[in-house]
Design an enzyme around this catalytic site. Structure first.
Site, mmCIF file in Angstrom:
data_model
loop_
_atom_site.group_PDB
_atom_site.id
_atom_site.type_symbol
_atom_site.label_atom_id
_atom_site.label_comp_id
_atom_site.label_asym_id
_atom_site.label_seq_id
_atom_site.Cartn_x
_atom_site.Cartn_y
_atom_site.Cartn_z
ATOM 1 N N GLU A 464 26.109 29.737 8.259
ATOM 2 C CA GLU A 464 24.679 30.062 8.310
ATOM 3 C C GLU A 464 24.385 31.528 8.036
ATOM 4 O OE1 GLU A 464 23.907 28.494 12.237
ATOM 5 O OE2 GLU A 464 23.041 26.678 11.382
ATOM 6 N N LYS A 576 30.274 32.748 9.055
ATOM 7 C CA LYS A 576 30.133 32.440 10.475
ATOM 8 C C LYS A 576 31.166 31.404 10.926
ATOM 9 C CE LYS A 576 26.733 30.722 13.766
ATOM 10 N NZ LYS A 576 25.411 30.131 13.942
ATOM 11 N N GLN A 577 31.359 30.382 10.100
ATOM 12 C CA GLN A 577 32.180 29.248 10.534
ATOM 13 C C GLN A 577 32.821 28.581 9.321
ATOM 14 O OE1 GLN A 577 28.135 27.840 11.544
ATOM 15 N NE2 GLN A 577 29.101 25.828 11.602
HETATM 16 O O1 IFM Z 1 25.020 22.817 14.078
HETATM 17 C C1 IFM Z 1 25.413 24.071 14.522
HETATM 18 C C2 IFM Z 1 25.479 24.997 13.343
HETATM 19 O O2 IFM Z 1 26.423 24.555 12.405
HETATM 20 C C3 IFM Z 1 25.837 26.386 13.790
HETATM 21 N N1 IFM Z 1 24.861 26.857 14.734
HETATM 22 C C4 IFM Z 1 24.757 26.022 15.926
HETATM 23 C C5 IFM Z 1 24.435 24.584 15.554
HETATM 24 C C6 IFM Z 1 24.421 23.694 16.804
HETATM 25 O O3 IFM Z 1 25.688 23.592 17.362
#
Ligand code: IFM
Length: 725
Positions: A464, A576-577
């Protein structure tokens, strides 16, 4: 067994949030946080409900917290007894995971308190507690107890009207009307083991309490049994009917409720438990807790889904994200097909809202809610995070650009079908849902006439931090894969039930037979480039080459948000991920071993793991690329996240605390799909291709395959699949 118990031998006032989250009990519909009876909203006492939401003025629409029926405060000889004020006394609390019972023990100089509580998953939703006082000194004991409707809320108050009534014999009733006109009914019975006379409750500051005062002497024992039943209705004319039902529930004796609860829980626990030989106690506990957590979240009764913070509160508006389909549903698909089906039906029921959302943004088809509430209502705001320093809202594009959510919903349906072979969901609106999802992508895509390719521009992928990018690899491949699956399932259902499929296809003739195949054939798929690397999005490799570790050190304000157009990560490769890694982990058979390994190695240093969704995907892929040391380490982080409680509580200035179901679900995925290597095949059904790390000597778990229960037992040398029922 030790691993099935979470226990604390002392109470640290600064860790109230952590205990509240961790020691939560729930039944997929209601949840009660792990707080003590004398606490209130300042300690984040929370009795959370899933599936009903409310909006106060222009604040964020969020889930509802119910009035707290377990409020009890004691005074001994005019001295307040509370875990919050008497640190020198001895307090213990914990959770029995294999029984789903919260307990506390507090020892004050004048008396001891022992309480236990559990939530019954019966026809109605019930919270039941037993609170026992054992007197050590003679004196005057005052007990102030009742219903506290002055609840913890992030964006409330949600009750615009409240009324309390005393129904006699220790039974009271609360009727609250939310701002959006839902009617919350809560009935509570308070029963003492000693004579206390009439119980006269009085209303004060949204609390409905009674106070009794009794002379006590050493060894006196007073038991207060509290039973609370809750219900939500939309229409006042159902109140009487509900009342009668709830009264009947309140009459059932405590022991009977406890037995029923223990029996039901034992069944689920035995079915779901994963037995591991090898891992240390912490990891064993993390796994047991993850399973406990997933069981408390399973919506058995009604068609609801699972919010990103589960039942632990109103964070993220109590809304459902892609977390459910990708990180949680695979567990239910294998063990609780009815629950899994409810999750799918929840999305099918959300189709109308998804169509509305697509329309709002100028597209055809179904654009699912990024933060989904009841019936798929989109709750995500355009300003979803506040700046850590200025506290000013930041324009984030999650709501309008995180388009992979529709593909995740489709994938959720296919995963459910793959595990259960239940085709009914497709006839119950699934075909239409899939086609509307594909129609959305078709209308979102930009068709480049020169290259005759379709691009998915201006999107946000799983990472994100980088907003409004073109051709996010995860999104494009996902669309291609679920698109092909949509075509395949419709052709196959057509053979099984020609008439129904043709009926469902009627409005989509041209789209299904002509546009969709062309779209899928010409959809741009970011190909592996030099060194087998897939760019996360167009131009990704040109971004500043700095590691996540180095970038995080540049933060000026604690909790500073790294994403968005002004965030530190924006012009860098820091993500971020897991993003490309999620793609490769979920679709492991779609990519070559070389591509998987190269991208796994490449993206690792750039990943902040700033989301609880990241570690489990890295572990899955690490298993696949034969990096067992890291596979175990990432799995461990996912399994222990909530147990350790060291996750982020703020994104910028926005509170994001609570439990992390996706982390629990992710840890289970790592075990079953990663280490045990479970795979669905066309001709052999479920098979295993294990990748056991050195720490795991054996793994044993159960699963359903088309209604038949099996047990898998896997060691370095053996793979056994045994039919049980
Ligand atoms: O769905 C996630 C998203 O991928 C990253 N932010 C938090 C959300 C809820 O866990």
């Amino acid at each position: 067994m030790k691993k099935n118990k979470i226990s604390f031998s002392s109470f640290d006032v600064d860790k109230q949030d952590y205990y509240g989250n961790l020691l939560l009990i729930g039944n997929g519909h209601i949840g009660y946080r792990g707080s003590f009876e004398e606490m209130d909203k300042d300690s984040k006492v929370g009795f959370n409900l899933i599936g009903k939401y409310d909006q106060k003025d222009n604040f964020w629409r969020e889930s509802i917290n119910l009035p707290n029926p377990l409020f009890v405060r004691l005074c001994f000889n005019d001295q307040k007894l509370s875990v919050l004020s008497s640190s020198s006394d001895n307090h213990q609390m914990g959770l029995l995971l294999d029984k789903a019972i919260f307990y506390r023990h507090s020892s004050f100089s004048s008396l001891n308190i022992d309480s236990e509580r559990f939530i019954v998953d019966g026809d109605t939703d019930e919270l039941i507690s037993r609170y026992v006082i054992e007197v050590k000194e003679a004196g005057q004991l005052a007990i102030n107890y009742g219903l506290d409707s002055d609840v913890w809320e992030l964006n409330g108050p949600h009750y615009q009207k409240r009324s309390f009534s005393n129904e006699g014999q220790g039974q009271i009733r609360f009727v609250g009307t939310t701002n959006q006109e839902a009617i919350v009914i809560e009935k509570v019975s308070y029963h003492f083991s000693v004579k206390v006379g009439d119980q006269n409750f009085n209303e004060n500051s949204n609390r409905y309490l009674n106070k009794i005062s009794i002379r006590v002497k050493p060894l006196d024992k007073i038991t207060l049994t509290i039973k609370a039943v809750v219900s939500i209705i939309e229409d006042e004319s159902f109140i009487n009917e509900k009342d009668l039902q709830m009264n009947a529930q309140l009459k059932i004796p405590y022991q009977k409720c406890l037995n029923k609860h223990m029996l039901a829980w034992k069944h689920d626990w035995e079915l779901a438990k994963i037995e591991l030989k090898g891992p240390d106690n912490d990891v064993q506990k993390g796994v047991a807790y993850s399973i406990y957590h997933l069981l408390t979240l399973a919506p058995h009764k009604y068609i609801t889904s699972i919010p990103a913070r589960g039942l632990s509160g109103q964070t993220y508006k109590g809304a459902v994200f892609w977390d459910t389909e990708i990180f949680l549903a695979p567990f239910y698909n294998l063990l609780f097909p009815k629950v899994a089906r409810n999750l799918v039906i929840y999305r099918i029921n959300g189709l109308a809202e998804a169509i509305k959302k697509a329309h709002k943004y100028g597209y055809d088809g179904a654009f699912y809610a990024w933060e989904s509430q009841e019936n798929g209502f989109e709750a995500c705001s355009e300003y979803n995070i506040a700046d850590a320093k200025t506290k000013k809202p930041i324009r984030t594009y999650f709501v309008d650009k995180q388009i992979h959510i529709s593909g995740d919903v489709a994938l959720g349906m296919f995963n459910y079908y793959e595990a259960t072979k239940d085709t009914s969901i497709f006839y119950l609106g699934g075909i239409k849902t899939l086609l509307e999802i594909m129609r959305f992508y078709y209308s979102y895509a930009h068709h480049d006439i020169k290259t005759n390719q379709y691009f998915l521009n201006d999107v946000i992928g799983p990472d994100e931090y980088h907003e409004r990018v073109n051709n996010n690899a995860f999104t494009n491949y996902l669309v291609k894969i679920v698109g092909e699956k949509t075509r395949a399932i419709i052709f196959s259902l057509h053979q099984e039930n020609k008439q129904m499929v043709e009926e469902a296809l009627k409005p989509y003739q041209e789209f299904f037979y002509q546009k969709l195949p062309i779209f899928l054939e010409h959809l741009f798929l970011p190909a592996a480039q030099k060194k087998h690397l897939i760019p996360q999005f167009d131009g990704y490799f040109k971004l500043e080459d700095i590691t996540a570790y180095e970038l995080v050190k540049k933060r000026i304000t604690p909790n500073e948000y790294l994403g968005g157009s002004t965030g530190l990560a924006n012009k860098t490769r820091v993500i971020k991920q897991a993003d490309v890694v999620t793609l490769l982990a979920l679709f492991r058979d779609f990519f070559s071993a070389r591509i998987k390994r190269a991208n796994y190695d490449f993206y690792l240093p750039y990943t902040e793991h700033g989301s609880s969704l990241s570690n489990s995907m890295y572990s899955l892929l690490a298993s696949e690329v034969a990096d067992p040391i890291r596979a175990y380490d990432f799995f461990k982080r996912s399994a222990l996240l909530d147990l350790k409680g060291d996750s982020k509580n703020y994104a910028g200035a926005t509170y994001i605390g609570g439990l992390h179901p996706a982390s629990a679900g992710g840890a289970v995925l790592d075990l079953i799909y990663g280490f045990a290597g479970l795979r669905f095949t066309d001709n052999q059904g479920i098979i295993f291709k294990p990748h056991l790390p050195a720490e795991i000597k054996s793994i044993k778990f159960r699963f359903y395959e088309q209604g038949i229960l099996y047990e898998a037992f896997i060691t370095k040398r053996k793979i056994l699949k045994r039919r049980i029922l």
